[in-house]
Motif scaffolding. Structure first.
Motif, PDB file in Angstrom:
ATOM      1  N   MET A 120      16.447  15.979-162.394  1.00 48.51           N
ATOM      2  CA  MET A 120      16.161  15.892-160.973  1.00 48.51           C
ATOM      3  C   MET A 120      15.467  14.572-160.698  1.00 48.51           C
ATOM      4  N   ASN A 121      15.674  14.068-159.550  1.00 47.00           N
ATOM      5  CA  ASN A 121      15.246  12.724-159.204  1.00 47.00           C
ATOM      6  C   ASN A 121      13.855  12.746-158.579  1.00 47.00           C
ATOM      7  N   GLU A 122      13.042  11.769-158.918  1.00 49.93           N
ATOM      8  CA  GLU A 122      11.650  11.730-158.461  1.00 49.93           C
ATOM      9  C   GLU A 122      11.531  11.365-156.990  1.00 49.93           C
ATOM     10  N   PHE A 123      12.627  10.947-156.366  1.00 50.29           N
ATOM     11  CA  PHE A 123      12.592  10.581-154.956  1.00 50.29           C
ATOM     12  C   PHE A 123      12.861  11.767-154.050  1.00 50.29           C
ATOM     13  N   GLY A 124      13.197  12.899-154.619  1.00 53.70           N
ATOM     14  CA  GLY A 124      13.453  14.087-153.831  1.00 53.70           C
ATOM     15  C   GLY A 124      14.944  14.275-153.584  1.00 53.70           C
ATOM     16  N   ILE A 125      15.278  15.525-153.288  1.00 52.12           N
ATOM     17  CA  ILE A 125      16.676  15.852-153.011  1.00 52.12           C
ATOM     18  C   ILE A 125      16.750  16.733-151.775  1.00 52.12           C
ATOM     19  N   PHE A 126      17.941  16.849-151.235  1.00 49.35           N
ATOM     20  CA  PHE A 126      18.138  17.633-150.024  1.00 49.35           C
ATOM     21  C   PHE A 126      18.566  19.054-150.351  1.00 49.35           C
ATOM     22  N   SER A 127      18.587  19.897-149.321  1.00 53.16           N
ATOM     23  CA  SER A 127      18.785  21.331-149.480  1.00 53.16           C
ATOM     24  C   SER A 127      20.085  21.712-150.195  1.00 53.16           C
ATOM     25  N   LYS A 128      21.177  21.022-149.914  1.00 52.43           N
ATOM     26  CA  LYS A 128      22.446  21.399-150.544  1.00 52.43           C
ATOM     27  C   LYS A 128      22.348  21.295-152.067  1.00 52.43           C
ATOM     28  N   GLU A 129      21.740  20.221-152.576  1.00 48.80           N
ATOM     29  CA  GLU A 129      21.587  20.051-154.024  1.00 48.80           C
ATOM     30  C   GLU A 129      20.657  21.117-154.618  1.00 48.80           C
ATOM     31  N   VAL A 130      19.591  21.446-153.895  1.00 49.77           N
ATOM     32  CA  VAL A 130      18.652  22.465-154.368  1.00 49.77           C
ATOM     33  C   VAL A 130      19.339  23.815-154.425  1.00 49.77           C
ATOM     34  N   ALA A 131      20.059  24.168-153.369  1.00 54.09           N
ATOM     35  CA  ALA A 131      20.769  25.455-153.318  1.00 54.09           C
ATOM     36  C   ALA A 131      21.768  25.543-154.470  1.00 54.09           C
ATOM     37  N   THR A 132      22.447  24.464-154.734  1.00 53.44           N
ATOM     38  CA  THR A 132      23.413  24.453-155.831  1.00 53.44           C
ATOM     39  C   THR A 132      22.706  24.626-157.170  1.00 53.44           C
ATOM     40  N   SER A 133      21.603  23.915-157.372  1.00 54.37           N
ATOM     41  CA  SER A 133      20.891  24.021-158.648  1.00 54.37           C
ATOM     42  C   SER A 133      20.281  25.411-158.852  1.00 54.37           C
ATOM     43  N   LEU A 134      19.888  26.079-157.782  1.00 59.53           N
ATOM     44  CA  LEU A 134      19.327  27.427-157.878  1.00 59.53           C
ATOM     45  C   LEU A 134      20.402  28.510-157.819  1.00 59.53           C
ATOM     46  N   ASP A 135      21.632  28.087-157.517  1.00 55.97           N
ATOM     47  CA  ASP A 135      22.763  29.010-157.388  1.00 55.97           C
ATOM     48  C   ASP A 135      22.509  30.063-156.299  1.00 55.97           C
ATOM     49  N   ILE A 136      22.086  29.544-155.136  1.00 49.21           N
ATOM     50  CA  ILE A 136      21.872  30.408-153.971  1.00 49.21           C
ATOM     51  C   ILE A 136      22.528  29.750-152.757  1.00 49.21           C
ATOM     52  N   PRO A 137      22.847  30.535-151.736  1.00 48.57           N
ATOM     53  CA  PRO A 137      23.402  29.936-150.518  1.00 48.57           C
ATOM     54  C   PRO A 137      22.342  29.098-149.794  1.00 48.57           C
ATOM     55  N   THR A 138      22.766  28.073-149.071  1.00 48.29           N
ATOM     56  CA  THR A 138      21.824  27.227-148.330  1.00 48.29           C
ATOM     57  C   THR A 138      21.063  28.038-147.285  1.00 48.29           C
ATOM     58  N   SER A 139      21.685  29.107-146.766  1.00 48.06           N
ATOM     59  CA  SER A 139      20.989  29.947-145.778  1.00 48.06           C
ATOM     60  C   SER A 139      19.777  30.639-146.423  1.00 48.06           C
ATOM     61  N   ASN A 140      19.917  31.079-147.679  1.00 43.86           N
ATOM     62  CA  ASN A 140      18.778  31.684-148.380  1.00 43.86           C
ATOM     63  C   ASN A 140      17.680  30.645-148.620  1.00 43.86           C
ATOM     64  N   LEU A 141      18.092  29.446-149.008  1.00 41.63           N
ATOM     65  CA  LEU A 141      17.125  28.377-149.235  1.00 41.63           C
ATOM     66  C   LEU A 141      16.330  28.097-147.967  1.00 41.63           C
ATOM     67  N   ARG A 142      17.017  28.036-146.842  1.00 37.49           N
ATOM     68  CA  ARG A 142      16.351  27.779-145.556  1.00 37.49           C
ATOM     69  C   ARG A 142      15.354  28.902-145.253  1.00 37.49           C
ATOM     70  N   LYS A 143      15.794  30.154-145.432  1.00 36.78           N
ATOM     71  CA  LYS A 143      14.936  31.316-145.161  1.00 36.78           C
ATOM     72  C   LYS A 143      13.698  31.295-146.070  1.00 36.78           C
ATOM     73  N   TRP A 144      13.897  31.061-147.363  1.00 43.26           N
ATOM     74  CA  TRP A 144      12.788  31.040-148.309  1.00 43.26           C
ATOM     75  C   TRP A 144      11.816  29.911-147.969  1.00 43.26           C
ATOM     76  N   SER A 145      12.369  28.765-147.613  1.00 45.16           N
ATOM     77  CA  SER A 145      11.530  27.609-147.268  1.00 45.16           C
ATOM     78  C   SER A 145      10.680  27.912-146.050  1.00 45.16           C
ATOM     79  N   LEU A 146      11.278  28.539-145.037  1.00 44.85           N
ATOM     80  CA  LEU A 146      10.529  28.915-143.829  1.00 44.85           C
ATOM     81  C   LEU A 146       9.408  29.895-144.160  1.00 44.85           C
TER      82      LEU A 146
END
Length: 167
Positions: free
Chosen positions: A1-27
């Motif tokens: 993972m990159n030290e500059f940060g990544i966006f939600s799509k990459e995080v969702a993919t790495s966690l193997d979850i839908p982006t909608s779940n990532l958004r909900k969890w983040s909120l």
């Protein structure tokens, strides 16, 4: 993972979850006080610490915990880590001078003296045993007449002494 940060799509993919779940969890995390960094377009930027927190949430929920409990556990762990990091920072920033109570210093000195005495005792004991062995050999040599016939006997005695010092 990159030290500059990544966006939600990459995080969702790495966690193997839908982006909608990532958004909900983040909120939910944000509602509990967790802070995600955002860019100029107000998009969340995820760093390693954020992905780790979200990964912990996923693990807790996979263990049949509800999302609210998972959020509480993750927030508690993040706060504990932040507190530990702040404490470490204060320790690093403070003077390198260490202050001790008189009783602590006395205890440290007593331990050091005791250790030194034990080491000296062991060395003295070793030297004393070696001296005793040498004295015994010398005593045996005095009993033998000084002639060429007894040369073999002296060599055996010397060999016996050397064998004892190796043990």
């Amino acid at each position: 993972m990159n030290e500059f940060g990544i966006f939600s799509k990459e995080v969702a993919t790495s966690l193997d979850i839908p982006t909608s779940n990532l958004r909900k969890w983040s909120l939910l995390l944000e509602e509990s006080g967790y802070v995600f960094e955002r860019n100029e377009k107000n998009q969340r930027i995820y760093y390693n610490r954020d992905v780790n927190a979200l990964s912990q949430m996923k693990i807790f929920m996979e263990k049949n915990r509800n999302i609210e409990d998972a959020v509480k556990v993750v927030i508690k762990r993040v706060q504990d880590k932040k507190s530990a990091d702040e404490t470490l920072s204060v320790i690093r920033d403070s003077d390198s001078e260490i202050t001790l109570e008189k009783s602590d210093l006395k205890e440290i000195m007593q331990m050091a003296i005791k250790t030194a005495l034990v080491e000296q005792k062991n060395e003295f004991t070793s030297l004393f045993k070696e001296y005793q062995q040498m004295a015994a050999v010398a005593q045996e040599e005095k009993k033998l007449p000084d002639s060429n016939d007894n040369w073999v006997a002296r060599m055996k005695l010397e060999h016996k002494f050397r064998g004892k010092t190796k043990n």
